[in-house]
Design an enzyme around this catalytic site. Structure first.
Site, short mmCIF file in Angstrom:
data_model
loop_
_atom_site.label_atom_id
_atom_site.label_comp_id
_atom_site.label_asym_id
_atom_site.label_seq_id
_atom_site.Cartn_x
_atom_site.Cartn_y
_atom_site.Cartn_z
N CYS A 262 12.39 8.67 -16.02
CA CYS A 262 12.35 8.28 -17.46
C CYS A 262 11.71 9.18 -17.99
CB CYS A 262 12.12 6.70 -17.65
SG CYS A 262 12.42 5.97 -19.25
N HIS B 168 15.29 3.78 -13.95
CA HIS B 168 14.32 3.32 -13.20
C HIS B 168 14.76 2.79 -12.05
CE1 HIS B 168 11.24 3.29 -16.35
NE2 HIS B 168 12.03 3.07 -17.16
N GLU C 203 12.70 2.35 -9.56
CA GLU C 203 11.84 1.42 -8.90
C GLU C 203 12.00 -0.13 -9.17
OE1 GLU C 203 9.97 2.90 -12.88
OE2 GLU C 203 11.46 3.37 -11.64
N GLY D 158 -11.42 -18.68 1.34
CA GLY D 158 -10.14 -19.13 1.94
C GLY D 158 -8.82 -18.60 1.61
N GLY D 159 -8.81 -17.79 0.28
CA GLY D 159 -7.72 -17.12 0.11
C GLY D 159 -7.30 -15.99 0.84
N VAL D 160 -6.04 -15.41 0.70
CA VAL D 160 -5.50 -14.54 1.55
C VAL D 160 -6.42 -13.35 1.43
CG1 VAL D 160 -3.58 -12.81 2.00
CG2 VAL D 160 -3.22 -15.33 1.26
N SER E 258 -9.56 -12.50 0.57
CA SER E 258 -10.95 -12.51 1.12
C SER E 258 -10.94 -12.95 2.69
CB SER E 258 -11.88 -13.76 0.53
OG SER E 258 -11.41 -14.87 0.69
N SER E 259 -9.94 -13.75 3.08
CA SER E 259 -9.72 -13.91 4.36
C SER E 259 -9.33 -12.61 5.35
CB SER E 259 -8.64 -15.06 4.82
OG SER E 259 -9.29 -16.44 4.20
#
Length: 528
Positions: free
Chosen positions: A82, A177, A179, A232-234, A236-237
């Protein structure tokens, strides 16, 4: 890193991230940097290929928004998309002008010239045997004259030069585009460019990345100690699992339970990290403290700010007890960095700020360790599985930082949170247990985010021969590819019926269940 690298220069497009996602999907490492990086930076980065992004600007209005000269002198393939095509044209001797036939949205592009980039890539053929591509366009300007050495590669009725190529130098450009998902062959086009034309090795794999990341963490940290806020989230775990793989007991995780987690989440986190991975985890039950500060507060923004500020206070108090800690680890991922302006050109607009990018290190006097900073979310999930985390944990739906605090409308009370926790768990369980016969997947896998919302209103009901006057919950399930827009999921009636029946029968205090059929926009995914 020893990987072949692609450099993506960002001219301010809001979909530049998607270019990087497609390149990574081709197992090729890439990074996004602003278009105004220095020639020395490009030389030291030593890319195998360069991609120029789109932009909101016009080449004839913003004369500063140009690619560095080193792009053309690097001797590597270059792909302009573009605006990237337009600046390539202008900088190499062609011309761009305003178009009286703008194109926004769906278009059909005819391929010309049998270039290596488009050879064999098409969506359909015309009766005249012309190869055609279904693409997504977004431009008001057009290339009016090809630069010397270039030939026509693609066209549309409204855009005679929709693609151009100088194959002797490896320069290619498309006005559309590739993508975005609206261009079905876009992934194949980008893969062709980075793998076949640029010759990049497909060696960007999360399984092999672990050793590389572990070595880097060990080199950074040495014999010093690290503290990490484990939510406990993805993100940080996975960060915790990776750092623990690298430095073991030099890592201490602080898990703050604010009383607004999902059912049994605290126990699951402790069993995984303290029990299974044998990591050092400090479990802080601060639920009474949080709920006390939230008592009587109904405004959504005030609730968010209280929860965020209280988390910082609790975490700081625990961090000060760990006098040997010199590093603060965070689960910052690449989209956090990009969206916060960490890789943006000065001409670009910051989408939103993220709490992970800056903040705590200054107040704690700690050095910052962000081992996931280069990874997209899907790569983080793949890394988590490779590290041995259970897929059920790694592929869980997103959960907001304030937890159930933004899923309880109005005042937050412990009894409301307890009711919502149980209703939400039933909904998720039924989504996991219900298989769609058409795909063979569970409805949990087919939805991007699903949860229950507690409504602070009561309705009349009948149970047995008695009258009830209890609370209402709303179920919410959406499908989306990018979370910028989302459609409500058309769940089977049988699933909704079973979920509603179980919630009303098993959660004493709720006697009515509704289903949210609002899309984003105009609604948001979360209710607050």
């Amino acid at each position: 890193m020893q990987h072949d690298k692609v450099l993506i220069l960002d001219f301010g497009s809001q979909v530049t991230q998607l270019i990087a996602r497609r390149v990574r999907d081709a197992s090729v490492y890439c990074e996004i940097h602003p278009n105004d990086v220095s020639d020395d930076f490009i030389k030291s980065y030593a890319p195998k290929a360069i991609i120029l992004s789109g932009s909101h600007a016009s080449t004839y209005e913003d004369h500063e928004l140009r690619a560095p000269q080193a792009v053309w002198d690097a001797g590597v393939p270059v792909l302009g998309i573009c605006y990237g095509m337009q600046t390539m044209a202008v900088q190499l001797g062609g011309s761009v002008e305003w178009s009286d036939h703008r194109e926004f949205g769906y278009a059909e592009v005819r391929a010309h010239g049998h270039t290596q980039l488009l050879d064999g890539i098409q969506d359909f053929e015309t009766p005249e045997k012309h190869g055609m591509l279904k693409v997504w366009m977004s431009h008001g300007d057009k290339v009016a004259a090809l630069p010397p050495g270039f030939k026509l590669m693609a066209s549309t009725p409204n855009c005679p030069i929709a693609g151009m190529a100088d194959e002797a130098r490896g320069f290619y450009a498309v006005q559309f585009h590739p993508e975005v998902t609206h261009t079905p062959q876009g992934e194949a086009l980008l893969r062709r460019f980075v793998r076949d034309i640029a010759g990049c090795k497909g060696d960007w794999q999360m399984g092999s990345y672990i050793d590389e990341a572990v070595a880097r963490i060990r080199e950074q940290v040495g014999d010093e100690e690290v503290i990490l806020g484990l939510s406990g989230g993805v993100d940080s775990s996975v960060a915790a699992a990776l750092i623990h793989r690298a430095i073991g007991d030099q890592l201490t995780c602080v898990f703050v339970d604010h009383g607004l987690l999902r059912l049994n989440e605290g126990r699951m986190v402790m069993e995984m990290f303290a029990g299974r991975l044998h990591a050092k985890v400090v479990h802080v039950d601060a639920s009474e403290q949080f709920l006390g500060k939230l008592a009587g507060v109904t405004d959504p923004e005030r609730k968010r700010k209280i929860i965020g500020a209280e988390f910082v206070e609790v975490f700081q108090a625990e961090a000060r007890k760990l006098t040997n800690a010199k590093w603060l680890a965070q689960g910052t991922i690449y989209p956090d960095v990009v969206e916060s302006g960490g890789t943006k050109t000065k001409k670009a607009t910051t989408i939103k700020s993220h709490h992970n990018v800056g903040g705590l290190p200054e107040t704690l006097g700690l050095k910052l360790l962000e081992p996931l900073r280069e990874l997209f979310k899907d790569e983080v999930r793949a890394l988590g599985v490779a590290l041995g985390l259970p897929p059920d944990m790694v592929y869980r739906h997103p959960f907001p930082g304030p937890g159930l605090g933004v899923r309880i409308l109005g005042e937050i009370r412990k009894d409301f949170a307890d009711l919502l926790r149980r209703a939400d768990a039933i909904f998720i369980e039924e989504l996991r247990n219900t298989i769609d016969p058409g795909t063979g997947k569970s409805w949990y896998a087919l939805t991007s985010q699903a949860f229950a919302v507690f409504l602070p209103v009561k309705s009349v009901g009948v149970m047995g021969d008695g009258r009830t006057y209890d609370y209402v919950v709303a179920l919410r399930a959406v499908q989306t590819s990018d979370f910028m827009t989302a459609d409500w999921a058309e769940l089977p009636y049988s699933l909704l019926k079973k979920t509603s029946g179980r919630i009303i029968n098993e959660v004493r205090g709720i006697n009515r269940v509704t289903y949210d059929v609002s899309s984003k926009p105009p609604a948001t995914i979360e209710w607050e």
